[in-house]
Design a protein around this motif. Structure first.
Motif, PDB file in Angstrom:
ATOM      1  N   SER A  83     -30.249   6.289  -3.780  1.00  9.89           N
ATOM      2  CA  SER A  83     -30.439   6.624  -2.365  1.00  9.89           C
ATOM      3  C   SER A  83     -29.216   7.316  -1.770  1.00  9.89           C
ATOM      4  O   SER A  83     -29.331   7.995  -0.748  1.00  9.89           O
ATOM      5  CB  SER A  83     -30.775   5.368  -1.562  1.00  9.89           C
ATOM      6  OG  SER A  83     -29.780   4.376  -1.738  1.00  9.89           O
ATOM      7  N   GLY A  84     -28.052   7.177  -2.399  1.00 14.68           N
ATOM      8  CA  GLY A  84     -26.852   7.839  -1.895  1.00 14.68           C
ATOM      9  C   GLY A  84     -26.597   9.191  -2.521  1.00 14.68           C
ATOM     10  O   GLY A  84     -25.602   9.856  -2.184  1.00 14.68           O
ATOM     11  N   CYS A  85     -27.491   9.625  -3.403  1.00 12.83           N
ATOM     12  CA  CYS A  85     -27.323  10.910  -4.093  1.00 12.83           C
ATOM     13  C   CYS A  85     -28.020  12.036  -3.330  1.00 12.83           C
ATOM     14  O   CYS A  85     -28.802  11.795  -2.416  1.00 12.83           O
ATOM     15  CB  CYS A  85     -27.908  10.839  -5.495  1.00 12.83           C
ATOM     16  SG  CYS A  85     -27.103   9.661  -6.602  1.00 12.83           S
ATOM     17  N   VAL A  86     -27.723  13.253  -3.724  1.00  9.70           N
ATOM     18  CA  VAL A  86     -28.507  14.394  -3.269  1.00  9.70           C
ATOM     19  C   VAL A  86     -29.813  14.375  -4.064  1.00  9.70           C
ATOM     20  O   VAL A  86     -29.800  14.359  -5.293  1.00  9.70           O
ATOM     21  CB  VAL A  86     -27.776  15.724  -3.525  1.00  9.70           C
ATOM     22  CG1 VAL A  86     -28.651  16.898  -3.089  1.00  9.70           C
ATOM     23  CG2 VAL A  86     -26.447  15.753  -2.786  1.00  9.70           C
ATOM     24  N   VAL A  87     -30.931  14.340  -3.373  1.00  8.41           N
ATOM     25  CA  VAL A  87     -32.240  14.255  -4.018  1.00  8.41           C
ATOM     26  C   VAL A  87     -32.936  15.613  -3.904  1.00  8.41           C
ATOM     27  O   VAL A  87     -33.132  16.124  -2.800  1.00  8.41           O
ATOM     28  CB  VAL A  87     -33.117  13.164  -3.377  1.00  8.41           C
ATOM     29  CG1 VAL A  87     -34.458  13.066  -4.105  1.00  8.41           C
ATOM     30  CG2 VAL A  87     -32.401  11.821  -3.402  1.00  8.41           C
ATOM     31  N   VAL A  88     -33.282  16.180  -5.040  1.00 16.47           N
ATOM     32  CA  VAL A  88     -33.974  17.465  -5.073  1.00 16.47           C
ATOM     33  C   VAL A  88     -35.423  17.227  -5.490  1.00 16.47           C
ATOM     34  O   VAL A  88     -35.679  16.703  -6.582  1.00 16.47           O
ATOM     35  CB  VAL A  88     -33.300  18.453  -6.049  1.00 16.47           C
ATOM     36  CG1 VAL A  88     -34.055  19.784  -6.066  1.00 16.47           C
ATOM     37  CG2 VAL A  88     -31.850  18.676  -5.648  1.00 16.47           C
ATOM     38  N   LEU A  89     -36.346  17.584  -4.621  1.00 19.24           N
ATOM     39  CA  LEU A  89     -37.766  17.450  -4.924  1.00 19.24           C
ATOM     40  C   LEU A  89     -38.270  18.763  -5.512  1.00 19.24           C
ATOM     41  O   LEU A  89     -38.157  19.818  -4.883  1.00 19.24           O
ATOM     42  CB  LEU A  89     -38.561  17.104  -3.664  1.00 19.24           C
ATOM     43  CG  LEU A  89     -38.099  15.878  -2.864  1.00 19.24           C
ATOM     44  CD1 LEU A  89     -39.105  15.577  -1.755  1.00 19.24           C
ATOM     45  CD2 LEU A  89     -37.907  14.676  -3.755  1.00 19.24           C
ATOM     46  N   VAL A  90     -38.841  18.673  -6.695  1.00 22.67           N
ATOM     47  CA  VAL A  90     -39.344  19.863  -7.384  1.00 22.67           C
ATOM     48  C   VAL A  90     -40.847  19.721  -7.575  1.00 22.67           C
ATOM     49  O   VAL A  90     -41.298  18.865  -8.337  1.00 22.67           O
ATOM     50  CB  VAL A  90     -38.650  20.063  -8.745  1.00 22.67           C
ATOM     51  CG1 VAL A  90     -39.206  21.302  -9.442  1.00 22.67           C
ATOM     52  CG2 VAL A  90     -37.147  20.187  -8.565  1.00 22.67           C
ATOM     53  N   PRO A  91     -41.648  20.526  -6.905  1.00 24.09           N
ATOM     54  CA  PRO A  91     -43.107  20.439  -7.076  1.00 24.09           C
ATOM     55  C   PRO A  91     -43.543  21.026  -8.409  1.00 24.09           C
ATOM     56  O   PRO A  91     -42.914  21.966  -8.913  1.00 24.09           O
ATOM     57  CB  PRO A  91     -43.651  21.279  -5.910  1.00 24.09           C
ATOM     58  CG  PRO A  91     -42.570  22.289  -5.662  1.00 24.09           C
ATOM     59  CD  PRO A  91     -41.276  21.576  -5.931  1.00 24.09           C
ATOM     60  N   VAL A  92     -44.585  20.470  -8.986  1.00 23.61           N
ATOM     61  CA  VAL A  92     -45.140  21.086 -10.188  1.00 23.61           C
ATOM     62  C   VAL A  92     -45.728  22.438  -9.791  1.00 23.61           C
ATOM     63  O   VAL A  92     -46.319  22.573  -8.717  1.00 23.61           O
ATOM     64  CB  VAL A  92     -46.213  20.197 -10.859  1.00 23.61           C
ATOM     65  CG1 VAL A  92     -45.610  18.881 -11.302  1.00 23.61           C
ATOM     66  CG2 VAL A  92     -47.378  19.957  -9.917  1.00 23.61           C
ATOM     67  N   ASP A 142     -23.594  15.119  -8.272  1.00 21.54           N
ATOM     68  CA  ASP A 142     -24.181  13.908  -7.667  1.00 21.54           C
ATOM     69  C   ASP A 142     -25.627  14.184  -7.246  1.00 21.54           C
ATOM     70  O   ASP A 142     -26.032  13.894  -6.131  1.00 21.54           O
ATOM     71  CB  ASP A 142     -23.337  13.511  -6.453  1.00 21.54           C
ATOM     72  CG  ASP A 142     -23.711  12.135  -5.922  1.00 21.54           C
ATOM     73  OD1 ASP A 142     -24.201  11.308  -6.713  1.00 21.54           O
ATOM     74  OD2 ASP A 142     -23.522  11.896  -4.711  1.00 21.54           O
ATOM     75  N   VAL A 143     -26.398  14.732  -8.192  1.00 18.79           N
ATOM     76  CA  VAL A 143     -27.744  15.200  -7.882  1.00 18.79           C
ATOM     77  C   VAL A 143     -28.766  14.511  -8.786  1.00 18.79           C
ATOM     78  O   VAL A 143     -28.542  14.363  -9.992  1.00 18.79           O
ATOM     79  CB  VAL A 143     -27.858  16.731  -8.073  1.00 18.79           C
ATOM     80  CG1 VAL A 143     -29.278  17.209  -7.790  1.00 18.79           C
ATOM     81  CG2 VAL A 143     -26.878  17.445  -7.179  1.00 18.79           C
ATOM     82  N   LEU A 187     -24.958  23.299  -3.406  1.00 17.29           N
ATOM     83  CA  LEU A 187     -24.488  21.916  -3.355  1.00 17.29           C
ATOM     84  C   LEU A 187     -22.977  21.806  -3.335  1.00 17.29           C
ATOM     85  O   LEU A 187     -22.430  20.775  -2.935  1.00 17.29           O
ATOM     86  CB  LEU A 187     -25.046  21.135  -4.552  1.00 17.29           C
ATOM     87  CG  LEU A 187     -26.556  20.956  -4.570  1.00 17.29           C
ATOM     88  CD1 LEU A 187     -27.001  20.343  -5.886  1.00 17.29           C
ATOM     89  CD2 LEU A 187     -27.013  20.107  -3.400  1.00 17.29           C
ATOM     90  N   GLY A 188     -22.286  22.821  -3.797  1.00 17.77           N
ATOM     91  CA  GLY A 188     -20.827  22.813  -3.789  1.00 17.77           C
ATOM     92  C   GLY A 188     -20.250  21.673  -4.596  1.00 17.77           C
ATOM     93  O   GLY A 188     -20.587  21.469  -5.768  1.00 17.77           O
ATOM     94  N   ASP A 189     -19.396  20.869  -3.952  1.00 16.52           N
ATOM     95  CA  ASP A 189     -18.706  19.773  -4.644  1.00 16.52           C
ATOM     96  C   ASP A 189     -19.644  18.636  -5.043  1.00 16.52           C
ATOM     97  O   ASP A 189     -19.262  17.782  -5.845  1.00 16.52           O
ATOM     98  CB  ASP A 189     -17.592  19.216  -3.761  1.00 16.52           C
ATOM     99  CG  ASP A 189     -16.476  20.224  -3.520  1.00 16.52           C
ATOM    100  OD1 ASP A 189     -16.344  21.151  -4.342  1.00 16.52           O
ATOM    101  OD2 ASP A 189     -15.766  20.092  -2.501  1.00 16.52           O
TER     102      ASP A 189
END
Length: 257
Positions: free
Chosen positions: A115-124, A208-209, A202-204
């Motif tokens: 929950s503290g990470c960068v979350v990337v949602l990728v649709p099919v 953390d993804v 996302l840079g630095d």
């Protein structure tokens, strides 16, 4: 106090009925869940979808599949929402479907402690010809809607179209689990340009993804498994699959085999 609460409830129900009557008069719409005149989905049918997100392992489980989470069973109102939005371009249903997907994502991310990470949602991805025929890309639409809801809930989340389909993929309709797996094997790829663009944005925080594969329905898990494979082959950390709904054919209690 009790009397005033009852009066308020009655007033709200009356306003609800008047609103539905006005919508029905102007647009002629009906609830996709119960066929009640008024809004595309009435309050009662929306309330029937109000349950916690849960794991939804298919049977059999594709080898190596990460935990799949869903917001609802693909039946009744949830099924009507998916079919109406996807096949009949009922764009007013994107809100409830986005909410279900957002619930599934939050459940998945919290379960893996990300929950503290960068979350990337990728649709099919969908076939371009299918998107053109429908006039819209339903999975991309509800994925973006889920992002908006998750951001309001405090998640650092974004949506990216990182996957592409190879031309040889056939229509999945009528295929069993083995047929879907064979049809989809090697069918997706993740262009490096999109991954580099994501890393720059996302840079630095690029280390953390976490990535969550998103779809409207989970059936055999073959599509999600292929999406997971393609993303991981590009060096991305896929931690879960999230869908607005899932078919009942799955193991119980969310226990991974």
């Amino acid at each position: 106090m009790v009397a005033s609460t009852v009066t308020l409830d009655r007033t709200l129900r009356l306003l609800d009925l008047l609103t539905d009557a006005a919508v029905d008069l102007l647009l002629g719409s009906r609830c996709v869940g119960c066929d009640r005149p008024g809004r595309l989905v009435c309050r009662g049918c929306l309330a029937s979808l109000d349950s916690p997100p849960r794991p939804a392992w298919p049977t059999p489980v594709p080898p190596g599949l990460v935990a799949p989470w869903t917001g609802a069973e693909y039946a009744g109102t949830a099924r009507a929402l998916v079919v109406g939005h996807k096949e009949h371009a009922m764009h007013g249903l994107r809100g409830p479907l986005s909410a279900l997907l957002a619930e599934a994502v939050s459940g998945a991310v919290d379960a893996v402690g990300a929950s503290g990470c960068v979350v990337v949602l990728v649709p099919v991805p969908s076939r371009p010809s299918t998107v053109r025929a429908r006039g819209h890309d339903p999975t991309w639409t509800i994925t973006r809607g889920a992002v908006a809801r998750l951001r309001r809930a405090g998640y650092d989340v974004r949506a990216r179209r990182l996957l592409r389909l190879r031309a040889r993929v056939a229509d999945q309709a009528g295929l069993d689990a083995a047929g879907r797996a064979a049809n989809l094997a090697g069918s997706m790829w993740c262009p490096s340009r999109g991954v580099r663009r994501l890393a720059r944005s996302l840079g630095d925080r690029r280390t953390d993804v976490v990535v969550v594969v998103c779809d409207d329905v989970l059936t055999t898990g073959s599509t999600a498994g292929e999406a997971q494979r393609a993303l991981r082959s590009s060096g991305l950390r896929v931690v879960a699959v999230a869908t607005a709904s899932a078919t009942r054919k799955r193991t119980g209690a969310g226990v991974s085999p």
